[in-house]
Scaffold this motif. Structure first.
Motif, PDB file in Angstrom:
ATOM      1  N   ALA A  44      -5.581  -6.785  13.057  1.00  0.00           N
ATOM      2  CA  ALA A  44      -5.722  -8.126  13.633  1.00  0.00           C
ATOM      3  C   ALA A  44      -7.191  -8.549  13.719  1.00  0.00           C
ATOM      4  CB  ALA A  44      -5.078  -8.160  15.011  1.00  0.00           C
ATOM      5  N   ASP A  45      -7.397  -9.821  14.005  1.00  0.00           N
ATOM      6  CA  ASP A  45      -8.732 -10.401  14.142  1.00  0.00           C
ATOM      7  C   ASP A  45      -9.451  -9.756  15.339  1.00  0.00           C
ATOM      8  OD1 ASP A  45     -10.963 -11.976  14.539  1.00  0.00           O
ATOM      9  OD2 ASP A  45      -9.863 -13.867  14.660  1.00  0.00           O
ATOM     10  N   PRO A  46     -10.613  -9.141  15.115  1.00  0.00           N
ATOM     11  CA  PRO A  46     -11.334  -8.469  16.199  1.00  0.00           C
ATOM     12  C   PRO A  46     -11.696  -9.385  17.371  1.00  0.00           C
ATOM     13  CG  PRO A  46     -12.307  -7.901  14.082  1.00  0.00           C
ATOM     14  CD  PRO A  46     -11.294  -8.976  13.826  1.00  0.00           C
ATOM     15  N   SER A  47     -11.816 -10.689  17.121  1.00  0.00           N
ATOM     16  CA  SER A  47     -12.164 -11.603  18.214  1.00  0.00           C
ATOM     17  C   SER A  47     -11.040 -11.723  19.244  1.00  0.00           C
ATOM     18  CB  SER A  47     -12.529 -12.983  17.664  1.00  0.00           C
ATOM     19  OG  SER A  47     -11.389 -13.614  17.112  1.00  0.00           O
ATOM     20  N   ASN A  48      -9.853 -11.232  18.923  1.00  0.00           N
ATOM     21  CA  ASN A  48      -8.732 -11.262  19.867  1.00  0.00           C
ATOM     22  C   ASN A  48      -8.790 -10.140  20.899  1.00  0.00           C
ATOM     23  OD1 ASN A  48      -7.425 -13.509  18.773  1.00  0.00           O
ATOM     24  ND2 ASN A  48      -6.374 -12.265  17.258  1.00  0.00           N
ATOM     25  N   PHE A  49      -9.750  -9.217  20.760  1.00  0.00           N
ATOM     26  CA  PHE A  49      -9.781  -8.040  21.620  1.00  0.00           C
ATOM     27  C   PHE A  49     -11.064  -7.957  22.443  1.00  0.00           C
ATOM     28  CE2 PHE A  49      -7.403  -6.963  17.761  1.00  0.00           C
ATOM     29  CZ  PHE A  49      -6.157  -6.744  18.322  1.00  0.00           C
ATOM     30  N   ARG A  50     -10.910  -7.589  23.677  1.00  0.00           N
ATOM     31  CA  ARG A  50     -12.049  -7.335  24.569  1.00  0.00           C
ATOM     32  C   ARG A  50     -12.452  -5.866  24.485  1.00  0.00           C
ATOM     33  NH1 ARG A  50     -15.366 -10.281  27.438  1.00  0.00           N
ATOM     34  NH2 ARG A  50     -15.907  -9.539  29.496  1.00  0.00           N
ATOM     35  N   CYS A  51     -11.454  -4.978  24.555  1.00  0.00           N
ATOM     36  CA  CYS A  51     -11.701  -3.539  24.427  1.00  0.00           C
ATOM     37  C   CYS A  51     -10.367  -2.836  24.206  1.00  0.00           C
ATOM     38  CB  CYS A  51     -12.409  -2.973  25.659  1.00  0.00           C
ATOM     39  SG  CYS A  51     -11.423  -2.980  27.155  1.00  0.00           S
ATOM     40  N   VAL A  52     -10.447  -1.552  23.878  1.00  0.00           N
ATOM     41  CA  VAL A  52      -9.245  -0.745  23.681  1.00  0.00           C
ATOM     42  C   VAL A  52      -9.451   0.595  24.375  1.00  0.00           C
ATOM     43  CG1 VAL A  52     -10.019   0.151  21.447  1.00  0.00           C
ATOM     44  CG2 VAL A  52      -7.605   0.219  22.015  1.00  0.00           C
ATOM     45  N   VAL A  53      -8.369   1.088  24.996  1.00  0.00           N
ATOM     46  CA  VAL A  53      -8.365   2.407  25.611  1.00  0.00           C
ATOM     47  C   VAL A  53      -7.286   3.226  24.916  1.00  0.00           C
ATOM     48  CG1 VAL A  53      -8.016   3.731  27.732  1.00  0.00           C
ATOM     49  CG2 VAL A  53      -9.105   1.474  27.838  1.00  0.00           C
ATOM     50  N   LEU A  54      -7.682   4.368  24.354  1.00  0.00           N
ATOM     51  CA  LEU A  54      -6.725   5.268  23.713  1.00  0.00           C
ATOM     52  C   LEU A  54      -6.662   6.551  24.527  1.00  0.00           C
ATOM     53  CD1 LEU A  54      -7.798   4.852  19.974  1.00  0.00           C
ATOM     54  CD2 LEU A  54      -6.006   3.615  21.217  1.00  0.00           C
ATOM     55  N   GLY A  55      -5.485   6.860  25.050  1.00  0.00           N
ATOM     56  CA  GLY A  55      -5.303   8.064  25.850  1.00  0.00           C
ATOM     57  C   GLY A  55      -4.517   9.113  25.093  1.00  0.00           C
ATOM     58  N   ASN A  56      -5.099  10.281  24.923  1.00  0.00           N
ATOM     59  CA  ASN A  56      -4.480  11.391  24.186  1.00  0.00           C
ATOM     60  C   ASN A  56      -4.047  10.987  22.781  1.00  0.00           C
ATOM     61  OD1 ASN A  56      -4.887  12.965  26.385  1.00  0.00           O
ATOM     62  ND2 ASN A  56      -2.749  13.314  26.844  1.00  0.00           N
ATOM     63  N   PRO A  57      -4.959  10.441  21.984  1.00  0.00           N
ATOM     64  CA  PRO A  57      -4.582  10.065  20.618  1.00  0.00           C
ATOM     65  C   PRO A  57      -4.354  11.292  19.737  1.00  0.00           C
ATOM     66  CG  PRO A  57      -6.927   9.785  20.928  1.00  0.00           C
ATOM     67  CD  PRO A  57      -6.361  10.167  22.262  1.00  0.00           C
ATOM     68  N   PHE A  58      -3.657  11.077  18.637  1.00  0.00           N
ATOM     69  CA  PHE A  58      -3.419  12.137  17.658  1.00  0.00           C
ATOM     70  C   PHE A  58      -3.873  11.632  16.298  1.00  0.00           C
ATOM     71  CE2 PHE A  58       0.263   9.482  17.927  1.00  0.00           C
ATOM     72  CZ  PHE A  58       0.702   9.337  16.626  1.00  0.00           C
ATOM     73  N   THR A  59      -4.095  12.543  15.345  1.00  0.00           N
ATOM     74  CA  THR A  59      -4.619  12.132  14.042  1.00  0.00           C
ATOM     75  C   THR A  59      -3.571  11.407  13.214  1.00  0.00           C
ATOM     76  OG1 THR A  59      -4.124  14.303  13.136  1.00  0.00           O
ATOM     77  CG2 THR A  59      -6.372  13.928  13.928  1.00  0.00           C
ATOM     78  N   ASN A  60      -2.428  12.028  13.005  1.00  0.00           N
ATOM     79  CA  ASN A  60      -1.322  11.384  12.295  1.00  0.00           C
ATOM     80  C   ASN A  60      -0.032  12.131  12.618  1.00  0.00           C
ATOM     81  OD1 ASN A  60      -0.635  13.337  10.033  1.00  0.00           O
ATOM     82  ND2 ASN A  60      -2.815  12.995   9.613  1.00  0.00           N
ATOM     83  N   MET A  61       1.093  11.491  12.383  1.00  0.00           N
ATOM     84  CA  MET A  61       2.376  12.057  12.789  1.00  0.00           C
ATOM     85  C   MET A  61       2.724  13.323  12.020  1.00  0.00           C
ATOM     86  SD  MET A  61       4.628  11.855  15.053  1.00  0.00           S
ATOM     87  CE  MET A  61       4.311  10.287  15.808  1.00  0.00           C
TER      88      MET A  61
END
Length: 108
Positions: A44-61
């Motif tokens: 999506a368009d980056p201007s739509n986001f203020r910030c992102v929080v990723l909790g316990n992310p994984f590399t790939n399924m």
């Protein structure tokens, strides 16, 4: 639920919220939800986001499937969607916080 279906739903929700508020949003994804968040922010368009929080992310399924099965199972046989979080995070320019814990019951 497919990877494409989740991402399409997330994009629809983002569009709805941005149109209603006229403001950029904060996205929070936890555990498997980090894949949806990373996918959304990478598309999506980056201007739509203020910030992102990723909790316990994984590399790939697929990597997660191998980890959860102690290397016994071949995830490409039974998991069609790869959820390549690591490659999507590389494309994100929005300010990001990554949280990690040792207590996630799904993501190792």
């Amino acid at each position: 639920t497919t990877e494409a279906g989740c991402l399409n739903t997330a994009e629809f929700l983002l569009e709805f919220v941005v149109q209603r508020t006229g403001k950029p949003v904060m996205v929070v994804g936890w555990s498997i939800g980090t894949a949806v968040s990373a996918g959304l922010l990478s598309r999506a368009d980056p201007s739509n986001f203020r910030c992102v929080v990723l909790g316990n992310p994984f590399t790939n399924m697929w990597d997660e499937g191998i980890s959860l099965s102690w290397g016994v199972l071949a995830p490409w046989v039974y998991v069609a969607d790869t959820w390549r979080t690591e490659s999507r995070v590389e494309k994100i320019t929005t300010p990001m916080i990554v949280l990690s814990s040792t207590e996630d019951e799904v993501i190792s």
